[in-house]
Design a protein around this motif. Structure first.
Motif, PDB file in Angstrom:
ATOM      1  N   TYR A   1       0.833  -1.206   0.000  1.00  0.00           N
ATOM      2  CA  TYR A   1       0.000   0.000   0.000  1.00  0.00           C
ATOM      3  C   TYR A   1       0.867   1.256   0.000  1.00  0.00           C
ATOM      4  CZ  TYR A   1      -4.747  -1.789   0.163  1.00  0.00           C
ATOM      5  OH  TYR A   1      -5.948  -2.367  -0.162  1.00  0.00           O
ATOM      6  N   THR A   2       1.949   1.231   0.741  1.00  0.00           N
ATOM      7  CA  THR A   2       2.861   2.381   0.780  1.00  0.00           C
ATOM      8  C   THR A   2       3.528   2.593  -0.579  1.00  0.00           C
ATOM      9  OG1 THR A   2       3.278   2.069   3.136  1.00  0.00           O
ATOM     10  CG2 THR A   2       4.915   3.334   1.906  1.00  0.00           C
ATOM     11  N   ILE A   3       4.033   1.512  -1.160  1.00  0.00           N
ATOM     12  CA  ILE A   3       4.708   1.594  -2.457  1.00  0.00           C
ATOM     13  C   ILE A   3       3.753   2.109  -3.535  1.00  0.00           C
ATOM     14  CG2 ILE A   3       5.690   0.196  -4.337  1.00  0.00           C
ATOM     15  CD1 ILE A   3       6.919  -1.595  -2.079  1.00  0.00           C
ATOM     16  N   THR A   4       2.548   1.563  -3.580  1.00  0.00           N
ATOM     17  CA  THR A   4       1.623   1.917  -4.665  1.00  0.00           C
ATOM     18  C   THR A   4       0.969   3.285  -4.469  1.00  0.00           C
ATOM     19  OG1 THR A   4      -0.167   0.663  -3.605  1.00  0.00           O
ATOM     20  CG2 THR A   4       1.139  -0.473  -5.303  1.00  0.00           C
ATOM     21  N   ALA A   5       1.085   3.863  -3.291  1.00  0.00           N
ATOM     22  CA  ALA A   5       0.508   5.190  -3.049  1.00  0.00           C
ATOM     23  C   ALA A   5       1.153   6.246  -3.942  1.00  0.00           C
ATOM     24  CB  ALA A   5       0.656   5.571  -1.580  1.00  0.00           C
ATOM     25  N   SER A   6       2.386   6.001  -4.351  1.00  0.00           N
ATOM     26  CA  SER A   6       3.081   6.983  -5.193  1.00  0.00           C
ATOM     27  C   SER A   6       2.929   6.694  -6.688  1.00  0.00           C
ATOM     28  CB  SER A   6       4.566   7.011  -4.825  1.00  0.00           C
ATOM     29  OG  SER A   6       5.168   5.770  -5.152  1.00  0.00           O
ATOM     30  N   PHE A   7       2.205   5.648  -7.048  1.00  0.00           N
ATOM     31  CA  PHE A   7       2.009   5.343  -8.465  1.00  0.00           C
ATOM     32  C   PHE A   7       1.118   6.415  -9.096  1.00  0.00           C
ATOM     33  CE2 PHE A   7       2.832   0.501  -9.012  1.00  0.00           C
ATOM     34  CZ  PHE A   7       3.971   0.579  -8.253  1.00  0.00           C
ATOM     35  N   PRO A   8       1.276   6.661 -10.387  1.00  0.00           N
ATOM     36  CA  PRO A   8       0.437   7.666 -11.053  1.00  0.00           C
ATOM     37  C   PRO A   8      -1.047   7.267 -11.043  1.00  0.00           C
ATOM     38  CG  PRO A   8       1.985   6.657 -12.618  1.00  0.00           C
ATOM     39  CD  PRO A   8       2.237   6.044 -11.289  1.00  0.00           C
ATOM     40  N   ASP A   9      -1.903   8.270 -11.079  1.00  0.00           N
ATOM     41  CA  ASP A   9      -3.348   8.027 -11.063  1.00  0.00           C
ATOM     42  C   ASP A   9      -3.801   7.106 -12.192  1.00  0.00           C
ATOM     43  OD1 ASP A   9      -3.744   9.509  -8.785  1.00  0.00           O
ATOM     44  OD2 ASP A   9      -4.357  11.324  -9.859  1.00  0.00           O
ATOM     45  N   ARG A  10      -3.131   7.171 -13.329  1.00  0.00           N
ATOM     46  CA  ARG A  10      -3.532   6.338 -14.474  1.00  0.00           C
ATOM     47  C   ARG A  10      -3.405   4.846 -14.158  1.00  0.00           C
ATOM     48  NH1 ARG A  10       1.650   7.989 -15.715  1.00  0.00           N
ATOM     49  NH2 ARG A  10       3.072   6.297 -16.296  1.00  0.00           N
ATOM     50  N   GLU A  11      -2.626   4.506 -13.131  1.00  0.00           N
ATOM     51  CA  GLU A  11      -2.435   3.100 -12.741  1.00  0.00           C
ATOM     52  C   GLU A  11      -3.360   2.663 -11.605  1.00  0.00           C
ATOM     53  OE1 GLU A  11      -0.754   0.946 -14.371  1.00  0.00           O
ATOM     54  OE2 GLU A  11       0.238   2.365 -15.712  1.00  0.00           O
ATOM     55  N   LYS A  12      -4.194   3.584 -11.118  1.00  0.00           N
ATOM     56  CA  LYS A  12      -5.046   3.303  -9.951  1.00  0.00           C
ATOM     57  C   LYS A  12      -5.909   2.061 -10.152  1.00  0.00           C
ATOM     58  CE  LYS A  12      -8.348   5.420  -6.834  1.00  0.00           C
ATOM     59  NZ  LYS A  12      -9.165   6.581  -6.532  1.00  0.00           N
TER      60      LYS A  12
END
Length: 120
Positions: free
Chosen positions: A22-33
């Motif tokens: 969850y911490t790692i993916t919090a910084s992923f771009p919105d397009r990857e949500k």
């Protein structure tokens, strides 16, 4: 009152993995949500969830089945993290940092499965 799965070290470590994902993916771009973020999080959550569900089963074969599902989800997480690195969503360093936790969980799941196989 604790449930039996809460005492499993592998379940506790898999909770840590969920928090890390969850911490790692919090910084992923919105397009990857709704793409890799959703997939990674669901696979990570599946690991402790299947351990918990399996602990509620009476048959050793069913317990083993849920342990195997948890292992499959762990491998899915690893694959998706590698793909995330390939896509430039995480760094090589991030991947190197999380690998030992994934390795530990994988080893523990294997040991847990072998222990349950002895009860057959």
């Amino acid at each position: 009152m604790d449930f039996s799965f809460e005492r499993l070290t592998v379940w506790q470590k898999s909770r840590t993995l969920v928090k890390e994902i969850y911490t790692i993916t919090a910084s992923f771009p919105d397009r990857e949500k709704y793409a890799i973020v959703d997939q990674l999080r669901r696979a990570a959550v599946s690991i402790p969830s299947n351990l918990a569900e399996g602990s509620g089963r009476i048959s050793p074969k069913e317990k083993i089945h849920f342990c195997e599902i948890a292992y499959g989800s762990l491998m899915e997480v690893m694959c998706q993290l590698i793909l995330s690195k390939d896509l430039g969503l995480i760094s090589e360093e991030c991947l190197k940092e999380i690998r030992p936790l994934i390795g530990d969980i994988g080893n523990m799941l294997g040991a847990y499965r072998r222990a349950m196989l002895k009860s057959l």
